[in-house]
Design a protein around this motif. Sequence first.
Motif, PDB file in Angstrom:
ATOM      1  N   MET A  62      21.325  40.710  55.910  1.00  0.00           N
ATOM      2  CA  MET A  62      20.614  39.913  56.696  1.00  0.00           C
ATOM      3  C   MET A  62      19.904  38.689  55.556  1.00  0.00           C
ATOM      4  SD  MET A  62      18.588  42.082  59.391  1.00  0.00           S
ATOM      5  CE  MET A  62      17.547  40.977  60.131  1.00  0.00           C
ATOM      6  N   THR A  63      19.114  39.302  54.503  1.00  0.00           N
ATOM      7  CA  THR A  63      18.676  38.379  53.921  1.00  0.00           C
ATOM      8  C   THR A  63      19.601  37.352  53.064  1.00  0.00           C
ATOM      9  OG1 THR A  63      17.008  39.955  53.450  1.00  0.00           O
ATOM     10  CG2 THR A  63      16.995  38.334  52.062  1.00  0.00           C
ATOM     11  N   ALA A  66      20.763  34.675  55.237  1.00  0.00           N
ATOM     12  CA  ALA A  66      19.942  33.990  55.746  1.00  0.00           C
ATOM     13  C   ALA A  66      19.525  32.976  54.626  1.00  0.00           C
ATOM     14  CB  ALA A  66      18.408  34.658  55.982  1.00  0.00           C
ATOM     15  N   LEU A 183      12.873  37.617  59.225  1.00  0.00           N
ATOM     16  CA  LEU A 183      13.751  38.348  59.399  1.00  0.00           C
ATOM     17  C   LEU A 183      13.211  39.796  59.662  1.00  0.00           C
ATOM     18  CD1 LEU A 183      16.113  37.772  56.469  1.00  0.00           C
ATOM     19  CD2 LEU A 183      16.631  37.075  58.862  1.00  0.00           C
ATOM     20  N   LEU A 298      21.131  37.483  63.630  1.00  0.00           N
ATOM     21  CA  LEU A 298      20.174  36.991  62.920  1.00  0.00           C
ATOM     22  C   LEU A 298      18.806  36.326  63.778  1.00  0.00           C
ATOM     23  CD1 LEU A 298      21.277  35.307  59.668  1.00  0.00           C
ATOM     24  CD2 LEU A 298      20.259  37.535  59.937  1.00  0.00           C
ATOM     25  N   LEU A 301      15.123  31.538  62.189  1.00  0.00           N
ATOM     26  CA  LEU A 301      14.601  31.232  61.063  1.00  0.00           C
ATOM     27  C   LEU A 301      13.252  30.092  60.999  1.00  0.00           C
ATOM     28  CD1 LEU A 301      17.694  32.139  59.000  1.00  0.00           C
ATOM     29  CD2 LEU A 301      15.514  33.479  59.245  1.00  0.00           C
TER      30      LEU A 301
END
Length: 488
Positions: A62-63, A66, A183, A298, A301
Amino acid sequence: MNFETIIGLEVHAQLLTKSKMFCRCSADYASAPPNTRVCPVCLGMPGVLPVINQKAVEYAIMTALALNCTISDYTKFDRKNYPYPDLMKGYQISQYDAPIGHHGWLIIEVNGEKKKVDITRVHLEEDVAKLVHCAPPGGESYSLVDVNRAGVPLMEIVGEPGLRSPEEARQYLIKLRSILQYLGVSTGNMEEGSFRCDANISIRPENSPDSLAKVEVKNMNSFKAVYLAMEYEAKRQRKVVAEGKRLVQETRGWVEEKGETVSQRSKEYAHDYRYFPEPDLPPLVLNREWVEEIGAKLPELPEARRHRFVAEYKLPLYDANLLTSSILTADYFEACMTRPPQSLSPKKHAKPVANWIIGEFSRLLNATNTEINESKVSPVALFDLVQLISEGSISGTSAKLVFEEMFKTGRSPGDIVSERGLSQISDTEEIEKDVIAVIKSNNQAVADYKAGKAPALKFLVGQVMRATKGRANPKVVNELLKQKLEEK
Ligand code: ZN
Ligand code: MN
């Protein structure tokens, strides 16, 4: 000679998984008594086998996504060998040449200018035990080991040395942390050590591709510490060169109390760690469909949320920026905006609510070192306060008093206003008595007004405000006074 400062940051973030990286122990190490969240795997007993925590891999993917990284198809774990009392096995399981993600980037903004900072890699590893050093007065000093933290999933995010100033370094960290918080993969708490930063800093003559000696700085426990340490180091390195001395490649520690960095040891190189593939874990092939599924899920953000705040609530970009830099503040703001009843447009009061959060509320939160979600002021109560002001039920001055009380006690603004008699009087009949009395007892001012002296009206308004203890609506007072003076 002019020098340029070159900074690259390495961040270690603890992941918010339930269990540790390679065993089933709880990863919530801080709340438990020392050495109670342990098992043969994280104690580093011989003959045990680690098992990869799937959630940790998901969080790292995920990180990496992103941060615009390429996700490796094939990844593996490696042993990083070094002896230290906090390292139970004598090695750390990390990732050497096949990280989860690589070649990403992140946009920061400094003085209104956008800058793209490249991210080298995002990889997974495990945390080490905690050493507690004790020095009883008069006694011999000793150290205690708490293994609860050993094996907690750590994600390392390595940035390219693309930062050129302490301020860029700080902005990079703020941005990175807010992405991790959005996140939901890490608390990002620097003081508690769940978000740690090491910095590489060097200087090089302008227009030269070659840096002088690279210095690694450790022990910085806040954004401010990173900023100050970078500022100190950039100056120190220039001074060393100016004095004709040679800069050495080394690791230095930031000493908060002294406001300086001190030499700790000469820098180790990758080959000092004797990395080799972890024989107890199979390589990990990251299924493309799984990665795509993670990407599709996701959450919104900071960047996207900021633009939505501008579009949806018609907020200035500046306000949207401040509100969305922390997910807690952004969530709080949106919780306020669910309050308007059906009859009100959902955008109504967005700007004044934002003003309160950015202004008075932030000031009190800072002064009391409180996070907005821990505050006693509920989003509903804040919205209601704004509503009272906009209806003219309380004046701006009273609102500040009411808010202070709300902040202290968590009571509703309506209750505080009625109990303390702060409601603004807009009722003409009620104000009329005072207006008539003031006109009667201020002959000179009335004569001045009739003679065309404008300040006289202001004086009379002031007298009425005094008579009503500041509770009269000034607009109503103004109109009434003019009306009565004309009649006279
Ligand atoms: Zn364990
Ligand atoms: Mn590391």
